[in-house]
Design an enzyme around this catalytic site. Sequence first.
Site, PDB file in Angstrom:
ATOM      1  N   ARG A   1      -7.278  -0.635  -7.074  1.00 38.67           N
ATOM      2  CA  ARG A   1      -7.679   0.402  -6.107  1.00 38.67           C
ATOM      3  C   ARG A   1      -7.899   1.690  -6.911  1.00 38.67           C
ATOM      4  NH1 ARG A   1      -4.327   1.053  -0.651  1.00 38.67           N
ATOM      5  NH2 ARG A   1      -6.239   2.071   0.063  1.00 38.67           N
TER       6      ARG A   1
ATOM      7  N   ALA B   1       0.845   5.072  -2.303  1.00 36.12           N
ATOM      8  CA  ALA B   1       0.702   5.307  -3.748  1.00 36.12           C
ATOM      9  C   ALA B   1       1.918   4.874  -4.585  1.00 36.12           C
ATOM     10  CB  ALA B   1       0.355   6.780  -3.985  1.00 36.12           C
TER      11      ALA B   1
ATOM     12  N   ASP C   1      -2.027  10.708  -2.473  1.00 32.44           N
ATOM     13  CA  ASP C   1      -2.373   9.623  -3.401  1.00 32.44           C
ATOM     14  C   ASP C   1      -2.693  10.146  -4.787  1.00 32.44           C
ATOM     15  OD1 ASP C   1      -2.992   8.472  -0.578  1.00 32.44           O
ATOM     16  OD2 ASP C   1      -2.768   6.779  -1.954  1.00 32.44           O
TER      17      ASP C   1
ATOM     18  N   ASN D   1      -5.401  12.258   0.214  1.00 33.72           N
ATOM     19  CA  ASN D   1      -4.496  11.461   1.048  1.00 33.72           C
ATOM     20  C   ASN D   1      -5.361  10.734   2.069  1.00 33.72           C
ATOM     21  OD1 ASN D   1      -1.747  10.663   1.711  1.00 33.72           O
ATOM     22  ND2 ASN D   1      -2.038  11.758   3.620  1.00 33.72           N
ATOM     23  N   LYS D   2      -4.722   9.937   2.886  1.00 32.39           N
ATOM     24  CA  LYS D   2      -5.436   9.122   3.873  1.00 32.39           C
ATOM     25  C   LYS D   2      -6.454   9.953   4.655  1.00 32.39           C
ATOM     26  CE  LYS D   2      -5.189   5.599   4.386  1.00 32.39           C
ATOM     27  NZ  LYS D   2      -6.149   4.738   3.648  1.00 32.39           N
TER      28      LYS D   2
ATOM     29  N   GLN E   1      -2.027   2.761   9.925  1.00 34.90           N
ATOM     30  CA  GLN E   1      -0.748   2.846   9.212  1.00 34.90           C
ATOM     31  C   GLN E   1       0.261   3.701   9.984  1.00 34.90           C
ATOM     32  OE1 GLN E   1      -3.730   3.127   7.793  1.00 34.90           O
ATOM     33  NE2 GLN E   1      -3.746   2.496   5.660  1.00 34.90           N
TER      34      GLN E   1
ATOM     35  N   ARG F   1       0.858  -1.184   0.000  1.00 37.18           N
ATOM     36  CA  ARG F   1       0.000   0.000   0.000  1.00 37.18           C
ATOM     37  C   ARG F   1       0.896   1.236   0.000  1.00 37.18           C
ATOM     38  NH1 ARG F   1       2.384   2.137   3.661  1.00 37.18           N
ATOM     39  NH2 ARG F   1       0.774   3.727   3.678  1.00 37.18           N
TER      40      ARG F   1
END
Length: 338
Positions: free
Chosen positions: A86, A50, A229, A239-240, A188, A48
Amino acid sequence: MDEDFRALEFTGGALRLIDQRLLPGKLECIDCTTAEEVAEAIRSMIVRGAPAIGGAAAYGVYLALLEAGDDRKRFGDLAATIRSSRPTAVNLMWAVDRMTKKAESTGFDPEALKAEADCIVEEDIRMNHALSEHGVKVLHSGDTILTHCNAGALATCGWGTALGVIKEAHRRGMGISVFADETRPLLQGARLTAWELVRSGIPTTLIPDSAAASLIRDGRIDAIITGADRITTDGDAANKLGTFTLSVVAKAYGVPFYIAAPTSTIDFGMKEGRDIPIEERSGDEVRMIGERLIAPKDVDVWNPAFDVTPHQNITAIITEKGLIHPPFDRNICAIKDR
Ligand code: MRU
């Protein structure tokens, strides 16, 4: 010094991936020998982040060609399966498209495809070092930096983006320290970022995501740096989940907010953040921690994996080609061919 581990590596005819779901408890690898196995490893987040997804996908396309042989339709179908594994990180589509073009321009030569995948990986590592050298210019000795999710060596082909900048500052003896958000729901930050930073000997404090606002308000954070990402040409950055919230609090308290990413994360064909496809993942990621249920098993869950930070909240984007400052719409397009 670079890490003594690689999120991905092609060896013995297989794509070897660190199974990031097992960290920090176990550092174990799995080997993928088919394109479908690579797609599944991306879907299930064995690999995982990007740029790491992009690197893995590149080798997946090479494996697709080995499997498909002269069957062009099968090759196309396998590449499409990887490309759609994804939806948010544009490095995935970027890598698959680059590999497919290479296949077409070389008469579907497996050796050329393997070399192109190696090149994508080496380029990513070089870009991460270059952006880290640009990134340290925004930091000062003794700074305390907040980061979210994991944008380190594990999330890339090596070294890292946001963590690359942090490690470069540490390498230069700048005496920086880090607060790492745990990053619910898949942790993460706690599992991967804290693991990487502690291994690198960087002073690190892990916090629950919701503690960040108090730290920022109290003047205890000098800069926030995260990865991305996908970045649009207006400068909006996916992003996350939770990055957007951080950016709002940072803006409210005048703390600089940086996105660190290679230009392979910029989607030059997309103008605005509202067009970025946001992945929605299984509700069980929120209902459970590991094997343990922490909510009623039938409660409804909304679990978007990413959010979009509007360009108005971003101080600068740190890339391998240098810092991009506002106005982003003009300056991002200008960097394309630099
Ligand atoms: O869902 P993940 O773990 O793949 O999300 C990763 C992130 O959001 C990272 O911050 C981003 O990919 C940048 S990695 C250098």
